[in-house]
Design a protein around this motif. Structure first.
Motif, PDB file in Angstrom:
ATOM      1  N   GLY A  96      -6.937  12.731  -1.945  1.00  0.00           N
ATOM      2  CA  GLY A  96      -7.406  11.588  -2.513  1.00  0.00           C
ATOM      3  C   GLY A  96      -6.809  10.607  -2.617  1.00  0.00           C
ATOM      4  N   LEU A  97      -7.665  10.649  -1.502  1.00  0.00           N
ATOM      5  CA  LEU A  97      -7.621   8.482  -1.214  1.00  0.00           C
ATOM      6  C   LEU A  97      -8.469   8.564  -2.193  1.00  0.00           C
ATOM      7  N   PHE A  98      -8.404   6.853  -2.578  1.00  0.00           N
ATOM      8  CA  PHE A  98      -9.308   5.841  -3.633  1.00  0.00           C
ATOM      9  C   PHE A  98     -10.687   5.684  -2.117  1.00  0.00           C
ATOM     10  N   PRO A  99     -11.606   6.849  -2.467  1.00  0.00           N
ATOM     11  CA  PRO A  99     -13.011   5.687  -1.619  1.00  0.00           C
ATOM     12  C   PRO A  99     -13.683   4.716  -1.919  1.00  0.00           C
ATOM     13  N   HIS A 100     -13.178   4.118  -3.111  1.00  0.00           N
ATOM     14  CA  HIS A 100     -14.006   2.494  -2.911  1.00  0.00           C
ATOM     15  C   HIS A 100     -12.618   1.736  -2.339  1.00  0.00           C
ATOM     16  N   MET A 101     -11.726   1.946  -1.969  1.00  0.00           N
ATOM     17  CA  MET A 101     -11.253   0.797  -1.710  1.00  0.00           C
ATOM     18  C   MET A 101     -10.337   0.991   0.177  1.00  0.00           C
ATOM     19  N   GLN A 105      -5.490  -1.646   0.252  1.00  0.00           N
ATOM     20  CA  GLN A 105      -5.286  -1.084  -0.785  1.00  0.00           C
ATOM     21  C   GLN A 105      -5.388  -0.187  -1.529  1.00  0.00           C
ATOM     22  N   TYR A 109      -1.779   0.249  -4.474  1.00  0.00           N
ATOM     23  CA  TYR A 109      -2.470   0.255  -5.864  1.00  0.00           C
ATOM     24  C   TYR A 109      -1.184   0.655  -6.544  1.00  0.00           C
TER      25      TYR A 109
ATOM     26  N   ASP B 176      -8.567  14.398  -7.319  1.00  0.00           N
ATOM     27  CA  ASP B 176      -6.909  14.062  -6.751  1.00  0.00           C
ATOM     28  C   ASP B 176      -7.521  12.626  -7.150  1.00  0.00           C
ATOM     29  N   PRO B 177      -7.980  12.007  -6.500  1.00  0.00           N
ATOM     30  CA  PRO B 177      -7.778  10.521  -7.025  1.00  0.00           C
ATOM     31  C   PRO B 177      -7.617   9.910  -8.133  1.00  0.00           C
ATOM     32  N   VAL B 180      -4.234  11.519  -8.355  1.00  0.00           N
ATOM     33  CA  VAL B 180      -3.166  10.484  -7.503  1.00  0.00           C
ATOM     34  C   VAL B 180      -2.843   8.890  -8.702  1.00  0.00           C
ATOM     35  N   PRO B 278     -11.854  -3.611  -5.817  1.00  0.00           N
ATOM     36  CA  PRO B 278     -10.614  -3.740  -6.149  1.00  0.00           C
ATOM     37  C   PRO B 278     -10.594  -4.937  -5.998  1.00  0.00           C
TER      38      PRO B 278
END
Lengths: 360, 279
Positions: A96-101, A105, A109, B176-177, B180, B278
């Motif tokens: 579940g990594l944040f794909p846009h960071m 980051q 987070y 998931d994200p 999270v 971000p």
């Protein structure tokens, strides 16, 4: 098989679950249980898919509200709290990594949300990135990472929050064997270095044995046995545990008048206890090719049917004369003679090395 | 060999694209520099058409720009809200909501315009209802034949169209994200701003572009429900081509509008990605 590390627990329950259960409609995913997790413990929830292990983990993390029961973390009742209000962090199976960071980051987070001062945030993030060997990858985007690196980012992102309990959901299962072993070593190192209480879900008994200080074996929404890897391996409480944790030969029989009778056994053995149906559980490493000079409690004649080489040991299937197959492993040393396929020989083991389960 | 085959397979698409998009656009771009003399097209290379666009139609362009911007922003916002509902809140009713929204597209464009006429008219449903309740003493005449009517009608027409790219974008975001983010302490609002919106930027831009461009080019809605004061650029372009038979000026007007729209879209994209980047 790695011996479970003696746990650095202080004997204080950091998570206390009482009468905890979860149902989805008529389907009970997790039956009511009391369970304590000790501070500093590395607990494995081990079981086949659908056994309720992830359900339990998600209840601890606050992602699922229990149907009955309470959860206390650090003495505080958190049963009705969502994940954002609990000092637990979960490493998801898919990361579940944040794909846009960027990597940095991603890791920072949670600290940013907690309004950590910039300097402190940078320090913590740097320290965590170097702990998981990702220095130099700070500005990469998640899609430019390998599976192992992505896994480390997810781990760092959770660890940087200094959770009271770190939860991991099959988080190594997507990695190939080599990488999985490396990550297991690293997790152990990190746990030793940072301390903290870890709970992880796995269906891989090797992973549970190599990492956990305590294993809770689960089946059909129940915790069927808890203990150290050694306890569970040597003293399985049921046929299910014996078969799920490590390999086992299981021979059904009956105990009557202090004597064991089993059709598959070519010998009679004494055993104390009430008369009942029994299962004899024998680990493959307990059985030997009989040394003519030694006496064995159990001894029988068989034919080597197959032989598989594993480097450190050999694994054999030995057919007993009436069709039953027994698995045995032989640790290799240069002096050992290794029987060939088709060879007829005696195998044997002693009663104190096998486990007799009374009928379930 | 493989290259040859690929070329052959691509040919029909290339042909259609060239015939229906490239050729007509290039043609009108070229004639936007020509002139009309005695009702005939005369080859030329002059910017006079663009000068008259600037001198005579600036007010229409500015008005069109702001009304289209309003429609695009409101439409995108509402479409996002519905798409969010479909993706995160409605559970198994999500596809049903989407289906209902899509079904309204079969009603057609003109039908929607007439529907709004009957709703907003002096004897329309809205006025009658407000009279009956006693909110007003006489019908509000400004409901129909006003910019408000144009905004409402186009919003109604565009909403299902704008919904599609947004539902697509939100559906491509994994759970998931989002979980999270919550686990790391994010509130619902922070999750929306930090995690969800940045990931559906292309969908937001598509929805915005669709509603903005269609509104900016429309001339039927303003004519039928817009009233005497709501002349949009589309009306002037149409009249250049149909009534005044001045295709060069019409083309110049069309390309000026297109340029303004493209600049506006580019600005929107930049602003959006800046505000969602971000930190």
């Amino acid at each position: 098989m790695r011996e479970a590390k003696t746990s650095a627990t202080t004997g204080k329950a950091i998570v206390r679950m009482r009468g905890l259960s979860k149902s989805f409609g008529d389907n009970v995913a997790f039956h009511p249980h009391d369970l304590d997790i000790q501070e500093g413990e590395f607990l494995a929830l081990l079981g086949p898919s659908g056994c309720g292990k992830t359900t339990l983990l998600k209840m601890i993390g606050g992602f699922l509200a229990p149907t009955t029961g309470t959860i206390e973390i650090s003495g505080e009742d958190v049963t009705r709290y969502g994940p954002e209000k609990r000092r637990t962090n979960l490493v998801f199976q898919g990361y579940g990594l944040f794909p846009h960071m960027t990597v940095r980051q991603n890791v920072a987070y949670g600290l940013k949300l907690a309004q950590t001062p910039k300097k402190q945030m940078d320090e913590k993030t740097d320290r965590m990135l170097s702990l998981v060997h990702l220095d130099g990858y700070e500005n990469r985007m998640p899609q430019a990472l390998s599976g192992g690196q992505a896994q480390r980012v997810a781990l760092a992102r959770a660890l940087v929050m200094e959770p009271t309990v770190l939860l991991m959901d099959e988080c190594l299962s997507a990695l190939d064997l080599q990488l999985r072993k490396e990550m297991q070593d690293e997790l152990r190192t990190i746990h030793a270095a940072l301390g903290g209480t870890y709970v992880f879900v796995t269906h891989d008994q090797n992973e549970a044995m190599s990492l956990a200080t305590r294993i809770a074996v689960m089946k059909d929404g129940n915790i069927v046995q808890q203990g150290s890897a050694k306890d569970i391996y040597e003293n399985p409480a049921s046929r299910f545990v014996a078969g799920f944790v490590g390999e086992a030969n299981m021979i059904k029989g009956r105990r009557a008048g202090g004597q064991i009778h089993a059709p598959d056994l070519q010998c009679a053995v004494t055993s104390d206890g009430v008369d009942c149906d029994i299962t004899i559980v024998i680990r493959p490493d307990v059985i030997e090719f009989a040394n003519p000079e030694l006496q064995y409690d159990f001894a029988m004649l068989g034919t080597v049917q197959s032989k598989t080489y594993f480097g450190s040991h050999l694994s054999y299937d030995v057919d007993l004369d009436h069709g039953r197959t027994i698995k045995l492993t032989q640790t290799l040393s240069p002096a050992d003679s290794t029987p060939e396929v088709g060879q007829q020989l005696r195998i044997g083991w002693n009663a104190d090395r096998c486990k007799i389960l009374e009928a379930e | 060999m493989q290259d040859q085959k690929t070329k052959i397979l691509l040919a029909p698409a290339a042909l259609v694209f060239t015939g229906l998009f490239v050729v007509p656009l290039s043609y009108f771009f070229v004639i936007s520099f020509w002139r009309i003399r005695l009702y005939k097209l005369v080859q030329d290379f002059s910017f006079s058409n663009y000068v008259s666009v600037f001198q005579e139609y600036m007010h229409a362009a500015v008005f069109t720009f702001f009304i289209s911007l309003t429609i695009a922003i409101v439409t995108t916002f509402l479409a996002f809200a519905i798409a969010y509902l479909v993706r995160f809140k409605a559970g198994r009713f999500g596809p049903f909501i989407l289906y209902i929204a899509m079904v309204t597209m079969f009603g057609g464009y003109l039908v929607k315009i007439y529907a709004w006429k009957t709703i907003l008219g002096t004897n329309g449903i809205l006025n009658s209802a407000m009279l009956w309740v006693g909110m007003i003493d006489e019908p509000l005449s400004w409901l129909l034949y006003s910019p408000v009517a144009v905004v409402l009608t186009l919003l109604h027409f565009l909403l299902p169209l704008a919904l599609l790219p947004l539902v697509g974008a939100l559906n491509s975001i994994t759970d998931d994200p989002i979980l999270v983010a919550r686990d790391l302490g994010a509130t619902g609002y922070r999750t929306l701003v930090d995690i969800i919106l940045p990931q559906c930027q292309p969908g937001i831009v598509s929805a915005f572009a669709l509603s903005f461009f269609i509104s900016a080019g429309d001339y039927v809605t303003p004519r039928l429900v817009g009233g005497p004061d709501t002349f949009m650029v589309g009306n002037f372009i149409e009249s250049q081509f149909v009534n005044r038979l001045n295709a060069p000026l019409g083309a110049a007007l069309a390309f000026s509008t297109l340029t303004i729209c493209l600049i506006a879209l580019a600005l929107f994209r930049i602003l959006l990605s800046r505000s969602l980047a971000p930190k």
